[in-house]
Motif scaffolding. Structure first.
Motif, PDB file in Angstrom:
ATOM      1  N   VAL B  31       1.105  -1.507   0.409  1.00  0.00           N
ATOM      2  CA  VAL B  31       0.013   0.223   0.027  1.00  0.00           C
ATOM      3  C   VAL B  31       1.322   1.449   0.045  1.00  0.00           C
ATOM      4  CG1 VAL B  31       0.140  -0.031   2.490  1.00  0.00           C
ATOM      5  CG2 VAL B  31      -1.880   1.563   1.537  1.00  0.00           C
ATOM      6  N   HIS B  55       4.781   2.344   1.338  1.00  0.00           N
ATOM      7  CA  HIS B  55       5.474   3.871   1.236  1.00  0.00           C
ATOM      8  C   HIS B  55       4.309   4.750   1.916  1.00  0.00           C
ATOM      9  CE1 HIS B  55       7.323   1.968  -2.861  1.00  0.00           C
ATOM     10  NE2 HIS B  55       8.317   2.353  -1.772  1.00  0.00           N
ATOM     11  N   ARG B  69       5.272  11.407  -9.516  1.00  0.00           N
ATOM     12  CA  ARG B  69       5.985  11.063  -9.890  1.00  0.00           C
ATOM     13  C   ARG B  69       6.534   9.100  -8.486  1.00  0.00           C
ATOM     14  NH1 ARG B  69      11.446  10.576  -7.475  1.00  0.00           N
ATOM     15  NH2 ARG B  69      10.514  12.302  -6.140  1.00  0.00           N
ATOM     16  N   SER B  70       6.166   9.614  -7.540  1.00  0.00           N
ATOM     17  CA  SER B  70       5.667   8.593  -6.441  1.00  0.00           C
ATOM     18  C   SER B  70       5.379   7.345  -6.624  1.00  0.00           C
ATOM     19  CB  SER B  70       6.245   9.428  -4.981  1.00  0.00           C
ATOM     20  OG  SER B  70       6.813  10.179  -4.657  1.00  0.00           O
ATOM     21  N   ILE B  72       3.826   6.594  -8.898  1.00  0.00           N
ATOM     22  CA  ILE B  72       4.145   5.578 -10.408  1.00  0.00           C
ATOM     23  C   ILE B  72       5.520   4.516  -9.861  1.00  0.00           C
ATOM     24  CG2 ILE B  72       5.379   5.654 -12.616  1.00  0.00           C
ATOM     25  CD1 ILE B  72       3.830   8.919 -13.327  1.00  0.00           C
ATOM     26  N   ILE B  73       6.395   5.328  -9.274  1.00  0.00           N
ATOM     27  CA  ILE B  73       7.391   4.379  -9.494  1.00  0.00           C
ATOM     28  C   ILE B  73       6.594   2.999  -7.968  1.00  0.00           C
ATOM     29  CG2 ILE B  73      10.167   4.309  -7.464  1.00  0.00           C
ATOM     30  CD1 ILE B  73       9.470   6.996  -8.669  1.00  0.00           C
ATOM     31  N   SER B  74       6.369   3.131  -7.171  1.00  0.00           N
ATOM     32  CA  SER B  74       5.500   2.598  -5.877  1.00  0.00           C
ATOM     33  C   SER B  74       5.012   1.701  -6.565  1.00  0.00           C
ATOM     34  CB  SER B  74       4.391   3.430  -5.123  1.00  0.00           C
ATOM     35  OG  SER B  74       4.543   2.567  -4.418  1.00  0.00           O
ATOM     36  N   GLN B  76       4.794   1.126  -9.898  1.00  0.00           N
ATOM     37  CA  GLN B  76       5.719   0.124 -11.513  1.00  0.00           C
ATOM     38  C   GLN B  76       7.204  -1.139 -11.033  1.00  0.00           C
ATOM     39  OE1 GLN B  76       4.472  -0.471 -14.802  1.00  0.00           O
ATOM     40  NE2 GLN B  76       2.649   0.902 -14.182  1.00  0.00           N
ATOM     41  N   LEU B  77       7.768  -0.235  -9.484  1.00  0.00           N
ATOM     42  CA  LEU B  77       8.736  -0.949  -9.541  1.00  0.00           C
ATOM     43  C   LEU B  77       8.554  -1.838  -8.207  1.00  0.00           C
ATOM     44  CD1 LEU B  77      11.167   1.627 -10.724  1.00  0.00           C
ATOM     45  CD2 LEU B  77      10.409   0.435 -11.904  1.00  0.00           C
ATOM     46  N   LEU B  78       7.612  -1.141  -7.375  1.00  0.00           N
ATOM     47  CA  LEU B  78       7.275  -1.535  -5.870  1.00  0.00           C
ATOM     48  C   LEU B  78       6.437  -2.325  -5.443  1.00  0.00           C
ATOM     49  CD1 LEU B  78      10.104   0.436  -4.619  1.00  0.00           C
ATOM     50  CD2 LEU B  78      10.297  -1.625  -4.461  1.00  0.00           C
TER      51      LEU B  78
END
Lengths: 165, 165
Positions: B31, B55, B69-70, B72-74, B76-78
């Protein structure tokens, strides 16, 4: 159960013993913390913050360029006069490049995000020093003490990387 | 004493009893929380978060447009697959307009910031609903459960405002 339901249950416990309803809006310790969103970092526990003490701004990497709007509001409207930057070991921002994430989003979501800077970095210490310098050089940020740390996810320790003195 | 020195002292205590050095990078509860930077709100305590869980993205107002931005990173990558938005009563974002803060910065810092949207709002509940809708409509954000709350700084309670169901 969704995490939202779990949060509601946990919050009922928190509110049941809540005694801090009289705190004022401006941070009592006049400090803004800019930290990574990483799940393993709890800025309040790791830095000894109580409710009411400090603005806590968090984003992927703890990058100050993405925190500028919040820092300006914190200083101009709510009186903070010190900035602390906290990046950390084993950060996700070390694991990709703009090209990699843009490619993934183009492939998976069929979207072009070439206009978004995702702000990854290749060197942890340098990322902290770069962010101190960016604030120090910004005409929109007051000339206040700025200290940058690396939080070690392995030990719970913060290690000072630099300041603006 | 600077707040930085106080943080270093508090952190020494935290690290002395630290036992969570083996946590993995991706958030265990999958989450991402987007919350205001307000000093009175401690998302971890108020929502029952332990280190490693979630996160936590924070900015002035808890605005999602400034968290994209955060997020999307959360996702897509995590691997996070749920979003929680937390705005709160007595928010500083209710107290000004873009014109007011732009005027103050022009007067005090001699800088033109007409290009910065400071994202204030006039209605708390609507600010949460607007942010849920912005995420729901964004082609860059996965179709995941999104729940929005108002945190009451007077009581410590979160009150659900809406979700994307």
């Amino acid at each position: 159960m969704s995490v939202a339901k779990e949060f509601e249950a946990a919050n009922a416990n928190y509110a049941a013993s809540f005694t801090k309803g009289d705190l004022q809006l401006p941070p009592q310790r006049k400090v803004a913390v800019v930290a990574c969103m990483d799940a393993r970092l709890d800025p309040a526990r790791a830095l000894g913050l109580e409710e009411g003490d400090a603005h806590v701004i968090r984003n992927a990497g703890g990058r100050v360029s993405d925190a500028l709007r919040s820092i300006i509001i914190s200083q101009q409207l709510l009186g903070t006069r010190e900035i602390i930057i906290v990046h950390h070991t084993d950060c996700g921002m070390l694991t990709f490049t703009d090209e990699v994430i843009r490619g993934k989003i183009h492939e998976d979501l069929k979207q072009n995000v070439d206009h978004i800077a995702f702000l990854p970095f290749g060197d942890l210490r340098q990322s902290v020093l770069d962010d101190i310098l960016l604030l120090k050089d910004s005409p929109l940020v007051l000339d206040v003490p700025i200290t940058g740390y690396l939080y070690e996810t392995e030990t719970g320790r913060i290690v000072k990387v630099g300041d603006n003195q």
